[in-house]
Write an enzyme that holds these catalytic residues in place. Structure first.
Site, PDB file in Angstrom:
ATOM      1  N   ASP A   9     -32.922  96.290  53.190  1.00 30.81           N
ATOM      2  CA  ASP A   9     -33.548  96.141  54.515  1.00 30.81           C
ATOM      3  C   ASP A   9     -33.581  97.411  55.370  1.00 30.81           C
ATOM      4  OD1 ASP A   9     -33.561  93.551  53.556  1.00 30.81           O
ATOM      5  OD2 ASP A   9     -32.431  92.664  55.206  1.00 30.81           O
ATOM      6  N   ASP A  47     -36.657  92.251  54.599  1.00 30.96           N
ATOM      7  CA  ASP A  47     -36.568  91.027  55.406  1.00 30.96           C
ATOM      8  C   ASP A  47     -38.000  90.713  55.851  1.00 30.96           C
ATOM      9  OD1 ASP A  47     -34.440  89.273  56.331  1.00 30.96           O
ATOM     10  OD2 ASP A  47     -34.760  90.020  58.372  1.00 30.96           O
ATOM     11  N   HIS A  49     -40.075  87.689  57.584  1.00 32.27           N
ATOM     12  CA  HIS A  49     -40.119  86.369  58.217  1.00 32.27           C
ATOM     13  C   HIS A  49     -41.516  86.017  58.729  1.00 32.27           C
ATOM     14  CE1 HIS A  49     -35.783  86.349  58.142  1.00 32.27           C
ATOM     15  NE2 HIS A  49     -35.657  87.326  59.014  1.00 32.27           N
ATOM     16  N   HIS A  53     -40.077  81.997  62.922  1.00 34.91           N
ATOM     17  CA  HIS A  53     -39.030  81.671  61.946  1.00 34.91           C
ATOM     18  C   HIS A  53     -37.843  80.984  62.621  1.00 34.91           C
ATOM     19  CE1 HIS A  53     -35.807  82.566  58.921  1.00 34.91           C
ATOM     20  NE2 HIS A  53     -36.792  82.200  58.128  1.00 34.91           N
ATOM     21  N   HIS A  82     -37.784  89.440  64.660  1.00 38.12           N
ATOM     22  CA  HIS A  82     -37.705  90.708  63.922  1.00 38.12           C
ATOM     23  C   HIS A  82     -38.365  90.550  62.556  1.00 38.12           C
ATOM     24  CE1 HIS A  82     -34.340  88.384  62.323  1.00 38.12           C
ATOM     25  NE2 HIS A  82     -34.484  89.102  61.219  1.00 38.12           N
ATOM     26  N   LYS A 107     -37.535  88.548  51.322  1.00 41.24           N
ATOM     27  CA  LYS A 107     -36.666  87.384  51.545  1.00 41.24           C
ATOM     28  C   LYS A 107     -36.791  86.941  52.986  1.00 41.24           C
ATOM     29  CE  LYS A 107     -32.826  90.452  52.537  1.00 41.24           C
ATOM     30  NZ  LYS A 107     -32.697  90.100  53.953  1.00 41.24           N
ATOM     31  N   CYS A 152     -26.778  91.409  55.800  1.00 39.85           N
ATOM     32  CA  CYS A 152     -27.495  91.350  54.525  1.00 39.85           C
ATOM     33  C   CYS A 152     -26.800  92.117  53.400  1.00 39.85           C
ATOM     34  CB  CYS A 152     -28.933  91.783  54.725  1.00 39.85           C
ATOM     35  SG  CYS A 152     -29.843  90.541  55.699  1.00 39.85           S
TER      36      CYS A 152
END
Ligand code: VGL
Ligand code: ZN
Length: 198
Positions: A9, A47, A49, A53, A82, A107, A152
């Protein structure tokens, strides 16, 4: 022994100026780039989303960022919006070398479940597919670097160790959020799980 560098990330939103900025998050980029040539495989995670989310405080009326909520899969920190798919914040830091990457794994795309770990969503059950990729390439040994150490990177390293990979976290090339002591707790938790924290 086949070794992979797993870069967690390193995205604009986790760097200074980003929506969920990690102090000095950008400082690790040159060192990560320099390490890539030493590995048989380089994997970047992102990351990723959807807007709205369920890990975003803005999706929970009356809740503020950094407060906790209970999700069906357990307690969850509520974050500022984010790494929304396709946004500048979700893009990799401009200086991160992405050409050497063999795989980019995204993810957190499931609207109802967060995914700190590169291996499983936060229900600790739904796989991302990374384990299968690494095993089918014969990779046994992982070095993890990136953001954030206590979320993470931590979840990814602990899952990897539980799956039987030989895991090292290079803390010089990680930075943490440190929410209520989460940084120290994560370092301890990783060691307990058999991760080499160097
Ligand atoms: C992360 C919080 C929310 C991370 C991702 O990359 O550590 N932290 N989403
Ligand atoms: Zn996230």
């Amino acid at each position: 022994m086949t070794r992979a560098l797993i870069v967690i990330d390193v995205q604009n939103d986790f760097c200074p100026g980003g929506a969920l900025a990690v102090a000095e998050g950008d400082r690790i980029v040159p060192g990560i780039n320099a390490l890539m040539a030493d590995y048989d495989a380089v994997v970047l995670t992102q990351d990723w989303h959807p807007a709205g989310h369920s890990s975003f405080a803005s999706s929970h009326p009356g809740k503020a960022p950094m407060e906790m909520t209970d999700m069906p899969y357990g307690p969850q920190v509520l974050w500022p919006d984010h790494c929304v798919q396709g946004s500048h914040g979700a893009a990799f830091h401009a200086d991160l070398a992405t050409d050497p990457a063999d795989l980019v794994i995204r993810k957190g795309y499931n609207p109802a479940i967060d995914s700190y770990s590169a291996f499983f969503e936060n229900d600790h059950t739904t796989p991302t597919g990374l384990e299968g990729y690494l095993r089918s390439r014969g990779i046994t040994t992982l070095t993890m670097v990136g953001l954030a150490t206590d979320f993470c990177v931590n979840f990814s390293a602990v899952d990897a160790a539980k799956l039987g990979f030989d895991v090292t976290v290079d803390t010089a090339l990680c930075r943490g959020i440190d929410l209520d002591g989460s940084l120290a707790a994560s370092l301890e938790g990783m060691k307990q799980a058999g991760v080499k924290v160097v």
